[in-house]
Design an enzyme around this catalytic site. Structure first.
Site, short mmCIF file in Angstrom:
data_model
loop_
_atom_site.label_atom_id
_atom_site.label_comp_id
_atom_site.label_asym_id
_atom_site.label_seq_id
_atom_site.Cartn_x
_atom_site.Cartn_y
_atom_site.Cartn_z
NE ARG A 106 15.78 -7.97 19.93
CZ ARG A 106 17.04 -7.14 20.20
NH1 ARG A 106 16.45 -5.73 20.15
NH2 ARG A 106 18.67 -7.67 19.82
CG ASN A 153 9.40 -9.35 16.81
OD1 ASN A 153 8.66 -10.47 17.01
ND2 ASN A 153 10.38 -9.50 17.16
CB SER A 192 21.05 -5.59 17.28
OG SER A 192 20.60 -4.73 18.45
#
Lengths: 280, 159
Positions: free
Chosen positions: A207, A211, A203
């Site tokens: 993440r 992005n 994660s």
């Protein structure tokens, strides 16, 4: 918009932008080095170290300069966060946190540079592919996340001892009374523990990567608005202000995103590490 | 977008940077901050102490000034008293001296008057005798009448 053209319009342009400059060091797709990511990451690390260590070496307890003031503000802020969050005394967590924040922020900031500027310049110098945002490369973010994962395990073992560390793998989060219950619950506990631990680096890295990859892609799409447009065409003239406005809005918004993502990566690292040293 | 061996290099570079920061950056900056905080705290404490000392010194100085003023007034009083005394004494001396001089002068004047009066009387007696002799037209035998003349002269001198 110099790098496009030869290989088929918009799709070719985008594909070209998402291609790393690679060197193969072995058999198979895994054994390739993304030279551009490594180059920019090491360059930005050198920039960060250059400024930070220089200021540290010249730091005075008297009247500080403006740069020292700025860095002291950051150091004090991060020191406060770490002291609040991390339960034990540590020498490494706070420097690790400031390194994550500054390094990730600087790497994210490469996204602010006009999307074609560096690749086109490199192309002019004979470099075929160039991606300038190291955090939009999954290898970079996963590399950092794996380091954080290893540190989490190291701190957990260091603070709890091997016996307790292993014991917790089988007895938490489900506690049972009696020997039979404990043995019955052990597989479930181990499974949950493995998932819990493995999900963190995944994660953490996805993440940041997601992005920044999306941000970069949107910059590329904005650049596509006038891609291949002729100055003779009225459409080009209509799209130009649109492109400028869209670029402005996305850049302004992205300033928030890159700072926030750097902060989240840092904060989650500190939180994971403090969870690792706490008892279940 | 695939995962490659790059991640090992990126991870190691990241750890190396963090280690360098821990070794050569973080302690210096935090040390400088803490030292400055201590300096500021010490400075504030010293300023407070200085203010207290100043207040104490001011009260002490005021006390000293007050004492000095009292003492000065005392000395002034003493001096003026002594001066007055001296003036009084001088006046008294002068008065008594003056009185003495006047008395002496008066006494002398009286003596002088007596002496003058005696001389006059004596002269007057002689004149009276001479006059009487002339009136008697004969020579007064001084030896025969000396007793009378002396008696007369004494009477004149007495009167």
């Amino acid at each position: 918009m110099a790098a496009e053209g030869e290989s088929g319009g918009m799709t070719g342009y985008i594909k070209h932008h998402l291609e790393h400059l690679t060197v193969s060091v072995g058999e198979g797709p895994f054994w390739t080095l993304n030279i551009d990511s490594i180059f920019f990451k090491l360059g930005l690390a050198a920039l960060f170290l250059g400024v930070f260590l220089r200021v540290a070496r010249r730091s005075t307890s008297g009247v500080p300069g403006k740069l020292q003031c700025a860095i002291e503000m950051m150091v004090e802020g991060i020191d406060g966060i770490v002291k609040e969050t991390f339960p034990a005394k540590t020498k490494f967590i706070a420097p690790l946190a400031i390194t994550i924040f500054c390094l990730v922020f600087l790497m994210n900031f490469m996204d602010m540079i006009p999307v074609d500027l560096l690749p086109a310049s490199a192309h002019a110098m004979g470099v075929p592919y160039l991606r300038v945002v190291p955090t939009a490369d999954l290898s970079t973010t996963l590399g950092m996340a794996i380091c954080v994962f290893i540190l989490i395990q190291y701190y957990a073992i260091k603070h709890k001892g091997v016996a307790k560390f292993v014991g917790e793998m089988f007895t938490a989060p489900f506690h049972a009374h009696g020997v039979v219950g404990t043995i019955l619950l052990a597989p479930a506990n181990l499974l949950l523990r493995l998932i819990e631990e493995l999900v963190r680096p995944v994660s953490l890295s996805l993440r940041l990567f997601g992005n920044l990859y999306a941000g970069e892609l949107i910059f590329i799409l904005i650049a596509c608005m006038t891609l291949g447009g002729s100055l003779m065409s009225g459409m080009t003239w209509a799209m130009m202000p649109m492109q400028w406005i869209a670029g402005f809005i996305w850049t302004a918004f992205h300033i928030l995103v890159i700072t926030l993502q750097a902060f989240i990566f840092m904060m989650l690292t500190v939180v994971y590490l403090s969870m690792a040293v706490q008892e279940h | 977008m695939s995962i490659t061996v790059t991640l090992i290099i990126q991870g190691l570079a990241f750890l190396a940077v963090a280690w360098l920061v821990m070794k050569f950056g973080w302690p210096m900056i935090l040390g400088a901050i803490e030292e400055r905080q201590k300096k500021i705290a010490d400075g504030l404490a010293a300023a407070e102490k200085g203010q207290q000392d100043l207040a104490e010194a001011t009260t002490r100085a005021e006390a000293i000034v007050r004492e000095a003023r009292d003492r000065a007034r005392q000395i002034e009083d003493q001096a003026s008293k002594r001066a007055n005394d001296a003036i009084d004494a001088a006046r008294q001396t002068a008065q008594s001296e003056g009185a003495r001089i006047v008395d002496a002068a008066r006494e002398e004047a009286v003596t002088e008057t007596h002496r003058a009066r005696d001389a006059l009387r004596r002269e007057y007696g002689a004149l009276v005798v001479a006059g009487a002799a002339q009136l008697l037209e004969r020579e007064v035998d001084a030896k025969a009448h000396a007793q009378l003349i002396d008696k007369l002269a004494a009477e004149i001198a007495r009167g």
